[in-house]
Write a protein that holds these residues in place. Structure first.
Motif, PDB file in Angstrom:
ATOM      1  N   VAL A  42       0.874  -1.180   0.000  1.00  0.00           N
ATOM      2  CA  VAL A  42       0.000   0.000   0.000  1.00  0.00           C
ATOM      3  C   VAL A  42       0.906   1.223   0.000  1.00  0.00           C
ATOM      4  O   VAL A  42       2.123   1.085   0.133  1.00  0.00           O
ATOM      5  N   TYR A  43       0.343   2.425  -0.128  1.00  0.00           N
ATOM      6  CA  TYR A  43       1.159   3.638  -0.019  1.00  0.00           C
ATOM      7  C   TYR A  43       1.572   3.853   1.438  1.00  0.00           C
ATOM      8  O   TYR A  43       0.795   3.580   2.367  1.00  0.00           O
ATOM      9  N   GLY A  44       2.801   4.339   1.633  1.00  0.00           N
ATOM     10  CA  GLY A  44       3.290   4.657   2.974  1.00  0.00           C
ATOM     11  C   GLY A  44       3.421   6.167   3.145  1.00  0.00           C
ATOM     12  O   GLY A  44       3.596   6.906   2.167  1.00  0.00           O
ATOM     13  N   LEU A  45       3.328   6.621   4.409  1.00  0.00           N
ATOM     14  CA  LEU A  45       3.532   8.035   4.742  1.00  0.00           C
ATOM     15  C   LEU A  45       4.816   8.100   5.562  1.00  0.00           C
ATOM     16  O   LEU A  45       4.829   7.739   6.738  1.00  0.00           O
ATOM     17  N   GLY A  46       5.918   8.529   4.915  1.00  0.00           N
ATOM     18  CA  GLY A  46       7.237   8.349   5.508  1.00  0.00           C
ATOM     19  C   GLY A  46       7.853   9.593   6.120  1.00  0.00           C
ATOM     20  O   GLY A  46       7.596  10.721   5.694  1.00  0.00           O
ATOM     21  N   ALA A  47       8.696   9.355   7.134  1.00  0.00           N
ATOM     22  CA  ALA A  47       9.530  10.396   7.748  1.00  0.00           C
ATOM     23  C   ALA A  47      10.828   9.740   8.208  1.00  0.00           C
ATOM     24  O   ALA A  47      10.887   8.514   8.368  1.00  0.00           O
ATOM     25  N   ASN A  48      11.860  10.559   8.408  1.00  0.00           N
ATOM     26  CA  ASN A  48      13.145  10.080   8.918  1.00  0.00           C
ATOM     27  C   ASN A  48      12.934   9.342  10.243  1.00  0.00           C
ATOM     28  O   ASN A  48      12.498   9.940  11.222  1.00  0.00           O
ATOM     29  N   ALA A 150      -0.567   5.288   4.233  1.00  0.00           N
ATOM     30  CA  ALA A 150      -0.805   6.722   4.007  1.00  0.00           C
ATOM     31  C   ALA A 150      -2.294   7.059   3.924  1.00  0.00           C
ATOM     32  O   ALA A 150      -2.769   7.612   2.932  1.00  0.00           O
ATOM     33  N   ASN A 151      -3.018   6.700   4.971  1.00  0.00           N
ATOM     34  CA  ASN A 151      -4.450   7.004   5.049  1.00  0.00           C
ATOM     35  C   ASN A 151      -4.710   7.702   6.371  1.00  0.00           C
ATOM     36  O   ASN A 151      -3.898   7.600   7.298  1.00  0.00           O
ATOM     37  N   ARG A 152      -5.836   8.415   6.487  1.00  0.00           N
ATOM     38  CA  ARG A 152      -6.248   8.915   7.798  1.00  0.00           C
ATOM     39  C   ARG A 152      -6.494   7.711   8.691  1.00  0.00           C
ATOM     40  O   ARG A 152      -6.901   6.645   8.221  1.00  0.00           O
ATOM     41  N   PHE A 153      -6.258   7.858   9.980  1.00  0.00           N
ATOM     42  CA  PHE A 153      -6.410   6.750  10.916  1.00  0.00           C
ATOM     43  C   PHE A 153      -7.790   6.089  10.772  1.00  0.00           C
ATOM     44  O   PHE A 153      -8.800   6.776  10.664  1.00  0.00           O
ATOM     45  N   ALA A 154      -7.786   4.749  10.756  1.00  0.00           N
ATOM     46  CA  ALA A 154      -8.998   3.914  10.711  1.00  0.00           C
ATOM     47  C   ALA A 154      -9.669   3.863   9.337  1.00  0.00           C
ATOM     48  O   ALA A 154     -10.623   3.125   9.142  1.00  0.00           O
ATOM     49  N   ALA A 158      -4.418   3.385   1.693  1.00  0.00           N
ATOM     50  CA  ALA A 158      -4.365   4.012   0.373  1.00  0.00           C
ATOM     51  C   ALA A 158      -3.602   3.103  -0.594  1.00  0.00           C
ATOM     52  O   ALA A 158      -2.477   2.702  -0.304  1.00  0.00           O
ATOM     53  N   THR A 159      -4.207   2.793  -1.716  1.00  0.00           N
ATOM     54  CA  THR A 159      -3.510   1.974  -2.722  1.00  0.00           C
ATOM     55  C   THR A 159      -3.253   2.761  -4.005  1.00  0.00           C
ATOM     56  O   THR A 159      -2.683   2.218  -4.952  1.00  0.00           O
ATOM     57  N   THR A 160      -3.677   4.026  -4.044  1.00  0.00           N
ATOM     58  CA  THR A 160      -3.332   4.913  -5.164  1.00  0.00           C
ATOM     59  C   THR A 160      -2.966   6.282  -4.573  1.00  0.00           C
ATOM     60  O   THR A 160      -3.324   6.588  -3.425  1.00  0.00           O
ATOM     61  N   ALA A 161      -2.276   7.104  -5.386  1.00  0.00           N
ATOM     62  CA  ALA A 161      -1.931   8.458  -4.941  1.00  0.00           C
ATOM     63  C   ALA A 161      -3.205   9.281  -4.726  1.00  0.00           C
ATOM     64  O   ALA A 161      -3.253  10.161  -3.854  1.00  0.00           O
ATOM     65  N   GLU A 166      -6.923  12.232  -1.112  1.00  0.00           N
ATOM     66  CA  GLU A 166      -8.241  12.328  -0.458  1.00  0.00           C
ATOM     67  C   GLU A 166      -8.088  12.468   1.053  1.00  0.00           C
ATOM     68  O   GLU A 166      -8.793  13.246   1.690  1.00  0.00           O
ATOM     69  N   ASP A 167      -7.169  11.696   1.626  1.00  0.00           N
ATOM     70  CA  ASP A 167      -7.050  11.637   3.083  1.00  0.00           C
ATOM     71  C   ASP A 167      -6.076  12.670   3.644  1.00  0.00           C
ATOM     72  O   ASP A 167      -6.245  13.107   4.776  1.00  0.00           O
ATOM     73  N   LEU A 168      -5.029  13.006   2.889  1.00  0.00           N
ATOM     74  CA  LEU A 168      -3.899  13.723   3.514  1.00  0.00           C
ATOM     75  C   LEU A 168      -3.480  14.998   2.788  1.00  0.00           C
ATOM     76  O   LEU A 168      -2.410  15.540   3.091  1.00  0.00           O
ATOM     77  N   ASN A 169      -4.297  15.492   1.860  1.00  0.00           N
ATOM     78  CA  ASN A 169      -3.924  16.727   1.164  1.00  0.00           C
ATOM     79  C   ASN A 169      -3.696  17.838   2.187  1.00  0.00           C
ATOM     80  O   ASN A 169      -4.521  18.053   3.077  1.00  0.00           O
ATOM     81  N   GLY A 170      -2.536  18.519   2.086  1.00  0.00           N
ATOM     82  CA  GLY A 170      -2.216  19.571   3.044  1.00  0.00           C
ATOM     83  C   GLY A 170      -1.566  19.054   4.325  1.00  0.00           C
ATOM     84  O   GLY A 170      -1.243  19.824   5.217  1.00  0.00           O
ATOM     85  N   HIS A 171      -1.389  17.728   4.412  1.00  0.00           N
ATOM     86  CA  HIS A 171      -0.756  17.141   5.603  1.00  0.00           C
ATOM     87  C   HIS A 171       0.481  16.343   5.239  1.00  0.00           C
ATOM     88  O   HIS A 171       1.015  15.606   6.063  1.00  0.00           O
ATOM     89  N   VAL A 172       0.900  16.422   3.972  1.00  0.00           N
ATOM     90  CA  VAL A 172       2.081  15.690   3.515  1.00  0.00           C
ATOM     91  C   VAL A 172       2.817  16.620   2.550  1.00  0.00           C
ATOM     92  O   VAL A 172       2.180  17.349   1.791  1.00  0.00           O
ATOM     93  N   ASP A 173       4.157  16.647   2.627  1.00  0.00           N
ATOM     94  CA  ASP A 173       4.923  17.587   1.805  1.00  0.00           C
ATOM     95  C   ASP A 173       5.000  17.138   0.350  1.00  0.00           C
ATOM     96  O   ASP A 173       4.820  17.934  -0.566  1.00  0.00           O
ATOM     97  N   VAL A 174       5.308  15.855   0.152  1.00  0.00           N
ATOM     98  CA  VAL A 174       5.504  15.340  -1.207  1.00  0.00           C
ATOM     99  C   VAL A 174       4.750  14.018  -1.358  1.00  0.00           C
ATOM    100  O   VAL A 174       4.815  13.163  -0.472  1.00  0.00           O
TER     101      VAL A 174
END
Ligand code: TXA
Ligand code: MG
Length: 352
Positions: A42-48, A150-154, A158-161, A166-174
């Protein structure tokens, strides 16, 4: 307060990621920002993963409770010693067999990994994704990257960008848009910090293939009754991987399940509820006569896994009140499907 960012999207070739786009994402990670990327699952929401403040941003961007630990992603086996302690020989055997790939190993946490990654526990979950985009990103950044789905909790993963947006616009840089993910369900999580090793979450690597290396590997008890009558007490699973609609999960032999589902669809329509169905292709004809929203999942377990979360999201967008679906056995990907369906149904099952 939630992490806010000016979201930039790059369309990346999943077979040969463009170095310029990877560099943009690397820069964001180095500055403590968040980058969403496809993996084979699935898509991941990554940070260092070494930066506890950046990891905090993941929790706030997702609205995820701090008690839910995060998986650390690696591109090279040599990184394992920097994130985990006392790595057992079995971990290397499993990594040689299944990495890069959808297997997450729970090991003892190195002090270099901040405790918020692991929700305060002394273990850490690690995996090496089998996808050119995160592999290029991790290599160029040369850091371990903590990344939940990379989805909002619960919400369904996310399996597509588009799902990420839909879930994280404005909450992820790239967002690195590399198209739809392949498997569509998350990795298998195997706890090696306990003996015998236990599967904490069934996923892309099946129990059957783990048994070739660990014959006595066990599923944690809540899965033992998979596709039977569900779990011991209904409602024990928190709503997770869930559409907004209520999910009715049927189980039993097809000769009994399909008529039971048809009867329920008829009743619900009579009650003027908007009905959605997640159905394999070969069962479409049984439901086609009803005025219901039908999402076709495909014709085998791989296709059904690939499409499940998209199906849940599409039925939500069609604003159905209730979604009917049945289990797909407990062999191979069937176990992972059952887990996601059971959670979406909040542990309630309709045995037929
Ligand atoms: O396929 C996947 O695993 C995807 C991609 C992005 O790699 N990631 C993913 O992450 O599904 P997430 O955060 O949605 O699920 C991670 C789960 C946690 O909810 C928890 O159950 C388990 O991994 N986990 C993480 N660290 C753990 C630890 N130290 N001990 C036990 N379980 C852990
Ligand atoms: Mg998740």
């Amino acid at each position: 307060m939630s992490y806010s960012a000016n979201t930039r999207i790059f369309h990346v070739n999943p077979d040969a990621p463009e170095p310029d786009f990877i560099q943009e994402a690397v820069d964001a990670l180095r500055m403590g920002g968040l980058v969403a990327f496809p993996t084979e699952t699935v898509y991941g929401l990554g940070a260092n993963a070494f930066d506890s403040e950046a990891i905090n941003h993941i929790f706030s961007a997702k609205g995820r409770p701090a008690s839910d630990p995060i998986i650390v992603h690696l591109y090279d086996l040599a990184q394992l010693e920097t994130v985990a302690l006392e790595v057992p020989e079995l971990a290397y055997r499993l990594a040689n067999q299944f990495w890069p790939g959808p297997l997450t190993l729970v090991l003892r946490r190195s002090k270099r990994i901040p405790s918020n990654v692991s929700a305060g526990m002394d273990t850490v979950a690690v995996r090496m994704p089998n996808h050119p985009i995160p592999l290029a990103l991790l290599r160029e950044a040369d850091m371990p990257v903590g990344a939940p789905s990379a989805n909002r909790f619960a919400r369904p993963s996310a399996t597509t960008a588009q799902h990420v947006l839909e879930d994280l616009n404005g909450h992820v840089d790239v967002i690195l848009d590399g198209g739809a993910t392949i498997i569509g369900l998350e990795s298998t999580i195997l706890n090696l910090a306990k003996d015998p090793p236990t599967v904490l979450r069934p996923g892309g690597i099946t129990l059957e293939s783990l048994q070739t290396i660990i014959p006595d590997v066990e599923m944690i008890s809540k899965y033992l009754k998979a596709d039977d009558t569900g779990i011991e007490a209904p409602g024990m699973l928190s709503k997770h991987y869930s559409p907004q609609a209520e999910v009715l999960l049927f189980t039993g032999s097809p000769e009994r399940v399909i008529p039971a589902m048809q009867i329920r669809v008829r009743e619900l329509i009579k009650q003027e509820r908007k009905v959605g169905l997640l159905t394999p292709d070969d069962e479409y004809a049984f439901f086609e006569p009803f005025s219901a929203q039908i999402f076709r999942l495909g014709s085998n377990l791989s296709e059904i896994s690939h499409n499940l979360f998209t199906g849940m999201r599409e039925l939500d967008q069609a604003r159905v009140d209730v979604i009917l679906v049945h289990g797909f056995g407990s062999n191979g990907l069937g176990a992972a499907l059952w887990d996601r369906l059971l959670r979406a149904a909040e542990g309630r099952v309709i045995p037929c």
